[in-house]
Design a protein around this motif. Structure first.
Motif, PDB file in Angstrom:
ATOM      1  N   PRO A   1       9.030  18.361  11.785  1.00 17.70           N
ATOM      2  CA  PRO A   1       9.388  19.358  10.770  1.00 17.70           C
ATOM      3  C   PRO A   1       8.989  18.969   9.350  1.00 17.70           C
ATOM      4  O   PRO A   1       8.448  19.790   8.605  1.00 17.70           O
ATOM      5  N   ALA A   2       9.225  17.713   8.948  1.00 15.33           N
ATOM      6  CA  ALA A   2       8.874  17.297   7.585  1.00 15.33           C
ATOM      7  C   ALA A   2       7.371  17.359   7.360  1.00 15.33           C
ATOM      8  O   ALA A   2       6.900  17.854   6.326  1.00 15.33           O
ATOM      9  N   GLY A   3       6.593  16.853   8.301  1.00 14.64           N
ATOM     10  CA  GLY A   3       5.142  16.870   8.165  1.00 14.64           C
ATOM     11  C   GLY A   3       4.568  18.269   8.191  1.00 14.64           C
ATOM     12  O   GLY A   3       3.635  18.584   7.445  1.00 14.64           O
TER      13      GLY A   3
ATOM     14  N   ALA B   1       0.343  20.354  -6.081  1.00 15.31           N
ATOM     15  CA  ALA B   1       0.212  21.095  -7.335  1.00 15.31           C
ATOM     16  C   ALA B   1       1.018  20.498  -8.478  1.00 15.31           C
ATOM     17  O   ALA B   1       1.052  21.071  -9.573  1.00 15.31           O
ATOM     18  N   GLY B   2       1.682  19.386  -8.227  1.00  9.34           N
ATOM     19  CA  GLY B   2       2.524  18.809  -9.264  1.00  9.34           C
ATOM     20  C   GLY B   2       3.711  19.678  -9.601  1.00  9.34           C
ATOM     21  O   GLY B   2       4.319  19.538 -10.660  1.00  9.34           O
ATOM     22  N   GLU B   3       4.043  20.557  -8.669  1.00  6.26           N
ATOM     23  CA  GLU B   3       5.133  21.514  -8.890  1.00  6.26           C
ATOM     24  C   GLU B   3       6.480  20.838  -8.651  1.00  6.26           C
ATOM     25  O   GLU B   3       6.776  20.406  -7.534  1.00  6.26           O
ATOM     26  N   PRO B   4       7.326  20.717  -9.665  1.00  2.00           N
ATOM     27  CA  PRO B   4       8.634  20.075  -9.464  1.00  2.00           C
ATOM     28  C   PRO B   4       9.498  20.911  -8.541  1.00  2.00           C
ATOM     29  O   PRO B   4       9.358  22.143  -8.479  1.00  2.00           O
ATOM     30  N   PRO B   5      10.379  20.269  -7.794  1.00  2.04           N
ATOM     31  CA  PRO B   5      11.227  21.025  -6.866  1.00  2.04           C
ATOM     32  C   PRO B   5      12.141  21.989  -7.619  1.00  2.04           C
ATOM     33  O   PRO B   5      12.672  21.654  -8.679  1.00  2.04           O
ATOM     34  N   SER B   6      12.300  23.180  -7.079  1.00  2.00           N
ATOM     35  CA  SER B   6      13.167  24.177  -7.686  1.00  2.00           C
ATOM     36  C   SER B   6      14.622  23.749  -7.567  1.00  2.00           C
ATOM     37  O   SER B   6      14.978  22.866  -6.771  1.00  2.00           O
ATOM     38  N   GLY B   7      15.472  24.375  -8.358  1.00  2.00           N
ATOM     39  CA  GLY B   7      16.900  24.096  -8.261  1.00  2.00           C
ATOM     40  C   GLY B   7      17.441  24.396  -6.882  1.00  2.00           C
ATOM     41  O   GLY B   7      18.318  23.681  -6.381  1.00  2.00           O
ATOM     42  N   ARG B   8      16.900  25.439  -6.237  1.00  2.00           N
ATOM     43  CA  ARG B   8      17.357  25.793  -4.888  1.00  2.00           C
ATOM     44  C   ARG B   8      17.037  24.683  -3.902  1.00  2.00           C
ATOM     45  O   ARG B   8      17.896  24.286  -3.102  1.00  2.00           O
ATOM     46  N   LEU B   9      15.800  24.155  -3.954  1.00  2.00           N
ATOM     47  CA  LEU B   9      15.420  23.092  -3.028  1.00  2.00           C
ATOM     48  C   LEU B   9      16.216  21.820  -3.291  1.00  2.00           C
ATOM     49  O   LEU B   9      16.638  21.138  -2.346  1.00  2.00           O
ATOM     50  N   ARG B  10      16.426  21.482  -4.560  1.00  2.00           N
ATOM     51  CA  ARG B  10      17.203  20.282  -4.869  1.00  2.00           C
ATOM     52  C   ARG B  10      18.638  20.418  -4.355  1.00  2.00           C
ATOM     53  O   ARG B  10      19.206  19.471  -3.798  1.00  2.00           O
ATOM     54  N   ALA B  11      19.218  21.606  -4.531  1.00  2.00           N
ATOM     55  CA  ALA B  11      20.595  21.826  -4.067  1.00  2.00           C
ATOM     56  C   ALA B  11      20.676  21.742  -2.546  1.00  2.00           C
ATOM     57  O   ALA B  11      21.622  21.156  -2.000  1.00  2.00           O
ATOM     58  N   LEU B  12      19.687  22.320  -1.864  1.00  2.00           N
ATOM     59  CA  LEU B  12      19.670  22.256  -0.403  1.00  2.00           C
ATOM     60  C   LEU B  12      19.552  20.809   0.076  1.00  2.00           C
ATOM     61  O   LEU B  12      20.271  20.382   0.979  1.00  2.00           O
ATOM     62  N   ARG B  13      18.629  20.069  -0.542  1.00  2.00           N
ATOM     63  CA  ARG B  13      18.444  18.670  -0.136  1.00  2.00           C
ATOM     64  C   ARG B  13      19.727  17.870  -0.357  1.00  2.00           C
ATOM     65  O   ARG B  13      20.151  17.100   0.526  1.00  2.00           O
TER      66      ARG B  13
ATOM     67  N   ILE C   1      18.191   9.266   7.956  1.00  3.65           N
ATOM     68  CA  ILE C   1      18.411  10.260   9.012  1.00  3.65           C
ATOM     69  C   ILE C   1      19.225  11.420   8.464  1.00  3.65           C
ATOM     70  O   ILE C   1      20.381  11.254   8.089  1.00  3.65           O
ATOM     71  N   GLY C   2      18.606  12.596   8.400  1.00  2.00           N
ATOM     72  CA  GLY C   2      19.287  13.750   7.819  1.00  2.00           C
ATOM     73  C   GLY C   2      19.204  15.002   8.652  1.00  2.00           C
ATOM     74  O   GLY C   2      19.835  16.010   8.322  1.00  2.00           O
ATOM     75  N   GLY C   3      18.402  14.998   9.725  1.00  2.21           N
ATOM     76  CA  GLY C   3      18.299  16.182  10.561  1.00  2.21           C
ATOM     77  C   GLY C   3      17.147  17.082  10.173  1.00  2.21           C
ATOM     78  O   GLY C   3      16.474  16.893   9.154  1.00  2.21           O
ATOM     79  N   VAL C   4      16.926  18.100  10.993  1.00  2.00           N
ATOM     80  CA  VAL C   4      15.762  18.963  10.834  1.00  2.00           C
ATOM     81  C   VAL C   4      15.785  19.736   9.527  1.00  2.00           C
ATOM     82  O   VAL C   4      14.742  19.907   8.867  1.00  2.00           O
ATOM     83  N   ASP C   5      16.940  20.218   9.101  1.00  2.00           N
ATOM     84  CA  ASP C   5      17.002  21.013   7.873  1.00  2.00           C
ATOM     85  C   ASP C   5      16.647  20.172   6.651  1.00  2.00           C
ATOM     86  O   ASP C   5      15.905  20.613   5.763  1.00  2.00           O
ATOM     87  N   ALA C   6      17.179  18.964   6.597  1.00  2.00           N
ATOM     88  CA  ALA C   6      16.841  18.068   5.480  1.00  2.00           C
ATOM     89  C   ALA C   6      15.358  17.713   5.512  1.00  2.00           C
ATOM     90  O   ALA C   6      14.699  17.639   4.462  1.00  2.00           O
ATOM     91  N   SER C   7      14.806  17.504   6.697  1.00  3.05           N
ATOM     92  CA  SER C   7      13.391  17.160   6.821  1.00  3.05           C
ATOM     93  C   SER C   7      12.499  18.280   6.301  1.00  3.05           C
ATOM     94  O   SER C   7      11.499  18.037   5.616  1.00  3.05           O
ATOM     95  N   LEU C   8      12.848  19.522   6.622  1.00  3.99           N
ATOM     96  CA  LEU C   8      12.053  20.655   6.157  1.00  3.99           C
ATOM     97  C   LEU C   8      12.061  20.755   4.637  1.00  3.99           C
ATOM     98  O   LEU C   8      11.018  20.965   4.006  1.00  3.99           O
ATOM     99  N   VAL C   9      13.234  20.587   4.045  1.00  3.70           N
ATOM    100  CA  VAL C   9      13.331  20.674   2.584  1.00  3.70           C
ATOM    101  C   VAL C   9      12.557  19.547   1.928  1.00  3.70           C
ATOM    102  O   VAL C   9      11.794  19.755   0.974  1.00  3.70           O
ATOM    103  N   GLU C  10      12.715  18.318   2.423  1.00  6.64           N
ATOM    104  CA  GLU C  10      11.999  17.187   1.838  1.00  6.64           C
ATOM    105  C   GLU C  10      10.491  17.355   2.005  1.00  6.64           C
ATOM    106  O   GLU C  10       9.711  17.028   1.103  1.00  6.64           O
TER     107      GLU C  10
END
Length: 428
Positions: free
Chosen positions: A17-19, A311-323, A292-301
């Protein structure tokens, strides 16, 4: 035969999932991406499959995005070594291949932690996650009496999958005390989706007894496992018949390639910052190698790493909160299912602790370092290169591996000769 050379902007190692998320997001941002993985299909262990239609909706959606993203996927390809300049020396279907990239994202996942006990080398004794992988690969276990034991939420998932496949799961044996398990379960009110999933798995395996504060003391049998001795926290023992014993004590991060790059690793985890950058410039890491964080954490990371690296795009507030939310949940799991000290006392003097080299526990001293253990006993020097005994010895004796040598995975001699002919130090 000269090896194939592939150039890319970003190389992603590992198609779990992360890859998948990292490669997809990086390619969608316009980068030339190569995704490298050993398995015949993308998905990793959690999304292992023969037909995509058997996968969860989220998995099918991400795999569809990967297909459309333009990322090049190299399946059946294992990375043997890494070199300065971000050159990956790999083997693809038996032939050497070189991937050169300006940036690397490591998403090598996790592996199951197996702890030795008398009888664990008997046929019919497998890892809990290994049993799940067998099912996903089409193995027919219908009609067998199965005991699932060890620790963590994975046990219920495995028991549920086995039960749905027609297996008779008689017991699910959890080593964690009842108080910790039920405190964790009560905390799930914050996560309705996780409650629903847990209820599905428990309903699927409802015929099995769920027993806490107990563990497998030994397995006995002749040509296969026949009986299991179960011990509880009060020292009481009982004998249960079974045809298949599935035992797993959680997961451990796969960090060999990250360590080969020189990335900082602390407490068994690759160190990353808020944007998934490692301590090595140009190298990112996402998913289970960071903890070890599970599939959901892997997808977000993975999504964060892919976007930032491309793209050098910093993570959005939504992604940071999810992680952050997923990391807090993972921490609760760690506390609830921490391994009890009694598991160290199960191993007897003649219990094999390194299966590849047939090393008994009595051959190893608690005073030795990992390197001294290798030199004196060859533990960790077999075909699995310590992937099984490494985590076990770390738990039993605090014997931590201090080196990582190429080849990182088994490879053909012809591949290693080809790598060495290019001046790479995979053969020493």
């Amino acid at each position: 035969m000269p090896d194939e050379v592939i150039d890319a902007d970003i190389a992603v190692i590992g198609a779990g999932p992360a890859g998948i998320a990292a490669a997809t997001c990086a390619a969608e941002a316009g980068s030339r991406v190569v995704l490298v993985d050993e398995a015949p299909r993308p998905g990793g262990q959690i999304w292992r499959h023969i037909e995509r239609t058997t996968l969860p909706t989220a998995a099918q959606r991400w795999l569809g995005r990967l297909d459309r993203s333009g990322a090049r996927v190299l399946q059946g390809t294992g990375v043997v070594d890494v070199q300065p300049g971000f050159v990956l020396a790999a083997e693809r279907d038996g032939d050497p291949v070189t991937v050169s990239a300006a940036t690397v994202i490591i998403a090598t996942g996790a592996r199951e932690r197996l702890l030795p006990f008398p009888g664990w080398t008997l046929p019919g004794v497998v890892g809990a996650g290994g049993a799940q992988a067998l099912l996903k690969s089409g193995t027919n276990l219908r009609g067998k009496r199965v005991i699932v034991a060890g620790t963590g939420p994975l046990l219920l998932a495995v028991a549920g999958a086995l039960a749905r496949a027609g297996v008779r799961v008689t017991e699910v044996i959890e080593q964690a005390p009842a108080r910790r398990v039920y405190t964790f379960a009560a905390s799930l009110w914050r996560s309705p989706a996780r409650i629903a999933q847990a209820m599905i798995e428990r309903t699927s395996s409802r015929s099995a007894r769920y027993i806490t504060g107990s563990w497998v003391q030994r397995a006995t049998g002749d040509d296969t496992v026949r009986e299991v001795v179960v011990t509880d926290a009060r020292g009481r023992q009982r004998v249960e018949p079974c045809d298949l014993l599935c035992v797993g004590y959680g997961l451990v991060p796969v960090t060999e390639l990250a360590r080969r790059f020189g990335c900082a690793v602390e407490n068994g985890r690759v160190v990353v910052d808020a944007q998934q950058r490692t301590s090595i410039a140009g190298v990112w890491c996402a998913g289970e190698p960071t903890g070890i964080g599970g599939v959901d954490a892997s997808l977000v990371e993975g999504e964060i790493a892919g976007r930032v690296a491309s793209a050098g795009e910093p993570p959005s507030g939504r992604l940071r909160a999810l992680r952050d939310s997923h990391h807090r949940f993972a921490a609760r799991i760690d506390r609830a299912f921490a391994l009890r000290d009694e598991l160290r006392a199960i191993v007897e003097s003649d219990t094999i602790v390194c299966r590849c080299e047939d090393v008994p526990f009595s051959s190893i001293s608690a005073e030795w370092s990992a390197r001294e253990t290798k030199l004196r006993t060859r533990a960790g020097m077999g075909p699995c290169q310590g992937r099984i005994c490494g985590a076990a010895l770390e738990f039993l004796l605090a014997c931590n591996s201090d080196t990582i040598r190429p080849p990182v995975m088994p490879a053909r001699i012809s591949t290693l000769m080809e790598i060495n002919s290019h001046g790479m130090d995979a053969v020493k």
